[in-house]
Write a protein that holds these residues in place. Sequence first.
Motif, mmCIF file in Angstrom:
data_model
loop_
_atom_site.group_PDB
_atom_site.id
_atom_site.type_symbol
_atom_site.label_atom_id
_atom_site.label_comp_id
_atom_site.label_asym_id
_atom_site.label_seq_id
_atom_site.Cartn_x
_atom_site.Cartn_y
_atom_site.Cartn_z
ATOM 1 N N GLN A 128 -12.539 -17.000 17.433
ATOM 2 C CA GLN A 128 -11.260 -16.297 17.502
ATOM 3 C C GLN A 128 -10.485 -16.456 16.196
ATOM 4 O O GLN A 128 -9.858 -15.512 15.703
ATOM 5 N N GLU A 129 -10.546 -17.652 15.618
ATOM 6 C CA GLU A 129 -9.868 -17.881 14.343
ATOM 7 C C GLU A 129 -10.535 -17.082 13.223
ATOM 8 O O GLU A 129 -9.859 -16.535 12.344
ATOM 9 N N ALA A 130 -11.864 -17.016 13.278
ATOM 10 C CA ALA A 130 -12.587 -16.225 12.285
ATOM 11 C C ALA A 130 -12.199 -14.748 12.384
ATOM 12 O O ALA A 130 -11.960 -14.082 11.368
ATOM 13 N N LEU A 131 -12.110 -14.243 13.609
ATOM 14 C CA LEU A 131 -11.774 -12.838 13.813
ATOM 15 C C LEU A 131 -10.352 -12.532 13.360
ATOM 16 O O LEU A 131 -10.091 -11.480 12.762
ATOM 17 N N MET A 132 -9.427 -13.458 13.623
ATOM 18 C CA MET A 132 -8.047 -13.233 13.208
ATOM 19 C C MET A 132 -7.954 -13.141 11.676
ATOM 20 O O MET A 132 -7.247 -12.283 11.128
ATOM 21 N N ASN A 133 -8.682 -14.002 10.977
ATOM 22 C CA ASN A 133 -8.705 -13.940 9.519
ATOM 23 C C ASN A 133 -9.337 -12.640 9.031
ATOM 24 O O ASN A 133 -8.886 -12.045 8.049
ATOM 25 N N ALA A 134 -10.363 -12.190 9.733
ATOM 26 C CA ALA A 134 -11.015 -10.931 9.362
ATOM 27 C C ALA A 134 -10.060 -9.762 9.556
ATOM 28 O O ALA A 134 -10.033 -8.828 8.742
ATOM 29 N N TRP A 135 -9.260 -9.787 10.601
ATOM 30 C CA TRP A 135 -8.274 -8.726 10.834
ATOM 31 C C TRP A 135 -7.192 -8.741 9.753
ATOM 32 O O TRP A 135 -6.743 -7.692 9.321
ATOM 33 N N MET A 136 -6.773 -9.935 9.341
ATOM 34 C CA MET A 136 -5.752 -10.011 8.302
ATOM 35 C C MET A 136 -6.284 -9.475 6.965
ATOM 36 O O MET A 136 -5.551 -8.866 6.185
ATOM 37 N N ALA A 137 -7.557 -9.703 6.708
ATOM 38 C CA ALA A 137 -8.149 -9.312 5.429
ATOM 39 C C ALA A 137 -8.539 -7.838 5.376
ATOM 40 O O ALA A 137 -8.648 -7.260 4.297
ATOM 41 N N ARG A 138 -8.729 -7.238 6.520
ATOM 42 C CA ARG A 138 -9.259 -5.878 6.573
ATOM 43 C C ARG A 138 -8.194 -4.814 6.305
ATOM 44 O O ARG A 138 -7.143 -4.777 6.956
ATOM 45 N N LEU A 139 -8.446 -3.945 5.329
ATOM 46 C CA LEU A 139 -7.592 -2.777 5.116
ATOM 47 C C LEU A 139 -8.080 -1.658 6.022
ATOM 48 O O LEU A 139 -9.282 -1.415 6.126
#
Length: 309
Positions: A217-228
């Motif tokens: 879940q933490e990995a996914l949240m970081n991926a969402w923050m990084a994704r344009l």
Amino acid sequence: MSKTTILIDADVLAFESSIVAQENIQWEEELWTVHADMAVAKHRVIARIEQFKDLLKADEVVLALSDRANFRRKLFPEYKSNRRKSVLPIILKPMKEWMINELDAQLWANIEADDVLSILATERPNRQDKRIIVSIDKDFKSVPGIFYDYNREEYHEPTEEEADNFHLLQALMGDSTDGFSGAKGVGAVTAKKWLDEHGYTWDSVVALYAKKGQDEQEALMNAWMARLLRKQEYNKKQKQITKLWTPKNYQTLERKNIMPLVRSVTGLLDGDDSALFLQSPFAPLPDDTKKEANSTETTTGTTDSHSVD
């Protein structure tokens, strides 16, 4: 011959020009004021745009600004929270208003200028015009297409695969300037080495997070923050996010588990939802009575989702 359209990060132009036009003035030993000349700032913006047009042989220009309301904050309240105490140039807000009114700068509900440019760069893959993103932000390496970094005078033309791989790198290493930290103790070198060895896949990202004692879940949240956001993730006509990036290997159960979070930021959002806004840390003291009710509005503005702060 096809035309060339440059997609300019107007957040950077507005900030740079406002800083250049501002100066501090000391009138007496303890009396200081801040002065800014909007004519200087406007001239710099126009000059920059003309410079980019000449350099990139552009036929058309699109400017993009960030909305104050930001869907990423609703997912992750700490997103860019490290900027709450930043003191902005005093003419930043009127400069952005001028750019919207006079230069037709684009500001779309609940997303950032970076998202707007990414969406425009990835729409209609078979289009005839050539589009070039113009910015200083390395995040555009995660967008397939052409990106010109004018600070470094570098051209990047990532393929879709290369852009997707860079996004996975960002999901691992985080971005301290944007307030998300990625996997613990993982920087650019470690992230690249790990993915080179284990493959540029979501499973590899999750594995390194697990090694650092962090869950998916933490990995996914970081991926969402990084994704344009890209074209298929935003409805330009209705100005609404339609979906969030999802790992390719996710099956029905994984998609179902993240659906509540996805639904919280897709579709029509409440423009008065405070979770979308960066909250000011400067709470007034009880004796702060000098400001009159009808005084000039400050650059902090209101919580209108279409404010240009």
